[in-house]
Design a protein around this motif. Structure first.
Motif, short mmCIF file in Angstrom:
data_model
loop_
_atom_site.label_atom_id
_atom_site.label_comp_id
_atom_site.label_asym_id
_atom_site.label_seq_id
_atom_site.Cartn_x
_atom_site.Cartn_y
_atom_site.Cartn_z
N ALA A 119 12.06 0.04 9.32
CA ALA A 119 13.00 0.54 8.29
C ALA A 119 12.24 1.27 7.18
O ALA A 119 12.68 2.31 6.69
CB ALA A 119 13.79 -0.64 7.71
N GLU A 120 11.06 0.71 6.81
CA GLU A 120 10.25 1.33 5.76
C GLU A 120 9.72 2.68 6.23
O GLU A 120 9.66 3.64 5.44
CB GLU A 120 9.09 0.40 5.38
N LEU A 121 9.37 2.79 7.51
CA LEU A 121 8.88 4.06 8.06
C LEU A 121 9.96 5.14 7.92
O LEU A 121 9.67 6.28 7.52
CB LEU A 121 8.49 3.89 9.54
N GLU B 227 2.50 11.64 2.25
CA GLU B 227 1.99 11.77 3.61
C GLU B 227 1.09 10.57 3.94
O GLU B 227 1.18 9.99 5.03
CB GLU B 227 1.22 13.08 3.78
N ASP B 228 0.23 10.19 2.98
CA ASP B 228 -0.65 9.02 3.17
C ASP B 228 0.17 7.75 3.35
O ASP B 228 -0.16 6.89 4.19
CB ASP B 228 -1.60 8.86 1.98
N ALA B 229 1.25 7.62 2.55
CA ALA B 229 2.13 6.45 2.64
C ALA B 229 2.77 6.39 4.02
O ALA B 229 2.83 5.32 4.65
CB ALA B 229 3.20 6.51 1.56
N TYR B 230 3.21 7.55 4.51
CA TYR B 230 3.86 7.61 5.83
C TYR B 230 2.87 7.21 6.94
O TYR B 230 3.21 6.42 7.83
CB TYR B 230 4.40 9.02 6.08
N ARG B 231 1.67 7.77 6.85
CA ARG B 231 0.66 7.46 7.89
C ARG B 231 0.31 5.98 7.90
O ARG B 231 0.13 5.37 8.97
CB ARG B 231 -0.61 8.29 7.65
N GLY B 232 0.21 5.39 6.72
CA GLY B 232 -0.13 3.96 6.62
C GLY B 232 0.94 3.09 7.27
O GLY B 232 0.62 2.17 8.04
N ILE B 233 2.21 3.39 6.97
CA ILE B 233 3.31 2.62 7.57
C ILE B 233 3.39 2.88 9.07
O ILE B 233 3.64 1.95 9.86
CB ILE B 233 4.66 2.95 6.88
N CYS C 95 3.32 0.20 12.08
CA CYS C 95 4.34 0.12 13.12
C CYS C 95 3.72 0.13 14.52
O CYS C 95 4.20 -0.53 15.45
CB CYS C 95 5.33 1.28 12.99
N GLN C 96 2.62 0.91 14.65
CA GLN C 96 1.92 0.97 15.94
C GLN C 96 1.36 -0.41 16.29
O GLN C 96 1.40 -0.86 17.44
CB GLN C 96 0.77 1.98 15.88
N ARG D 289 0.84 -1.21 0.00
CA ARG D 289 0.00 0.00 0.00
C ARG D 289 0.87 1.26 0.00
O ARG D 289 0.61 2.23 -0.72
CB ARG D 289 -0.92 -0.01 1.22
N ALA D 290 1.93 1.23 0.81
CA ALA D 290 2.84 2.39 0.87
C ALA D 290 3.48 2.64 -0.49
O ALA D 290 3.59 3.78 -0.96
CB ALA D 290 3.92 2.17 1.93
#
Length: 399
Positions: free
Chosen positions: A47-49, A26-32, A36-37, A15-16
């Motif tokens: 690492a992807e984050l 920004e959407d990609a960052y929020r998804g990752i 992570c949460q 998805r990212a």
């Protein structure tokens, strides 16, 4: 839980990637970050984050730099993002940074890349139109801006740029009309209006160089040589390979009596690309001619005769002046070494002058401005031509 299973980790990653590929960083960052949460111990997501955060931050920084006119910095920021994704959004932003620097060749390639990937992407046409505008291809720029607005009527950049492009198009046509009708002062006013309206202006763009060169030409016709020199220098700062700007500069130097400066600068060009350009070569030859003309002895002044003096008058005056400068007159101790040297030079010049002024062909060349060396070259060339002509005649009659 199921959030920790491998398929779900892969889903976050996919998805990212999809979001990054369409420029939604920004959407990609929020998804990752969300992944992570839910999977705090997963090193792959962590690492992807970090990677997505860096892409997002470089993109945000690049857009801020682009907005602030820091095009070189923006270019570097977008370059970092382009190593991670070829998203149209990033490619367009990178192309705009190139346009801001006046480097339209790469921007043209990038815009074509965008249009090939998505022929309905309005900003691809907008940035290509900006390239055309910077290249001075105003008709093509107008067509492409219109196409961008057809695809996206709300494309604000294209709206603003189209208005500016039409203004330049109209004013430039009017300025050139004024030049044609010899209203050079009016042309200067219009060129100045266009230049001022286009600020900030990338100095490496063809349009920048073209406008300053054309204004320089108008200044030259008004005999405002310092202004012409200044504008030609600005054009050449942007592009050093513009023959028209170099020619204006050479003429301005000539108007200011600075032929040595013209010769010095054109000599450098003649050692590189200038030798293959007829206009540059002629300007170089003219500057060389003027410098040599200024340095040559004034035989008429040396003899003390007018330029319309007859051969008999010149020969008569030669005898008088030869006595004045004869080395025997300066052999005593009453004269300094400098005075003796000057007399010797004048005595020698009298002999050279007599040879030139008492020969019709040589005198004509001298009156046209040639120095002794150039006269000898032309006499030798004329003799060779006559010899060849005579040879052709004999071959024709005895062959």
């Amino acid at each position: 839980g199921i959030n920790k299973s491998t398929p779900y980790i892969k889903a976050y990653m996919r998805r990212a990637k999809s979001l990054i590929d369409v420029g939604k960083f920004e959407d990609a960052y929020r998804g990752i970050a969300n992944g992570c949460q839910k999977n705090p111990t997963n090193s792959t997501l962590a690492a992807e984050l970090t990677r997505v955060r860096e892409i997002r931050d470089h993109m945000v920084l690049g857009l801020r730099q682009l907005e602030g006119g820091k095009f070189a910095a923006a270019r570097a920021s977008f370059g970092t993002v382009l190593r991670e994704t070829k998203s149209n959004r990033v490619v367009v932003a990178a192309a705009k940074a190139e346009v801001g620097l006046g480097l339209t060749d790469r921007a043209m390639r990038l815009s074509l890349q965008v249009i090939r990937a998505d022929s309905t992407y309005a900003e691809g046409y907008e940035v290509r139109a900006l390239c055309m505008l910077m290249n001075g291809e105003l008709d093509n720029a107008v067509k492409l801006f219109r196409e961008a607005l057809r695809l996206d009527p709300d494309c604000l950049g294209a709206k603003v740029a189209l208005k500016k492009c039409r203004m330049i198009q109209t004013s430039l046509k009017e300025a050139r009309q004024k030049v044609f009708h010899r209203d050079f002062a009016g042309a200067v006013t219009l060129f100045t209006f266009i230049i001022d309206s286009c600020q900030p202006f990338p100095s490496k763009s063809n349009l920048y160089c073209m406008l300053f060169t054309e204004r320089a030409e108008a200044h030259l016709r008004l005999k405002k040589y310092e202004h012409a020199l200044s504008d030609a220098a600005k054009a050449l700062y942007g592009r050093n390979d513009l023959p028209s700007a170099w020619i204006v500069k050479a003429h301005a130097y000539r108007g200011l009596g600075r032929d040595e400066d013209a010769l010095s600068e054109l000599s450098v060009l003649m050692e590189t690309w200038g030798a293959g350009n007829d206009a540059i070569r002629k300007a170089y030859e003219r500057a060389d001619f003027e410098v040599r003309k200024r340095k040559r002895p004034d035989y008429y002044k040396l003899f003390g005769v007018p330029t319309i003096a007859s051969e008999m008058e010149i020969k008569k005056q030669y005898k008088v002046r030869a006595k004045d400068f004869h080395p025997d007159r300066f052999s005593g101790g009453n004269f300094t070494d400098a005075q003796r040297k000057e007399a010797e030079e004048n005595f020698k010049s009298l002999g050279e002058g007599l040879e030139i002024l008492c020969n019709d062909f040589k005198r004509q060349l001298y009156d046209e401005g040639y120095d002794r060396e150039a006269i000898q070259e032309r006499v030798a060339a004329a003799q060779r031509a006559a010899h060849r002509s005579q040879g052709d005649y004999h071959r024709g009659h005895h062959g």
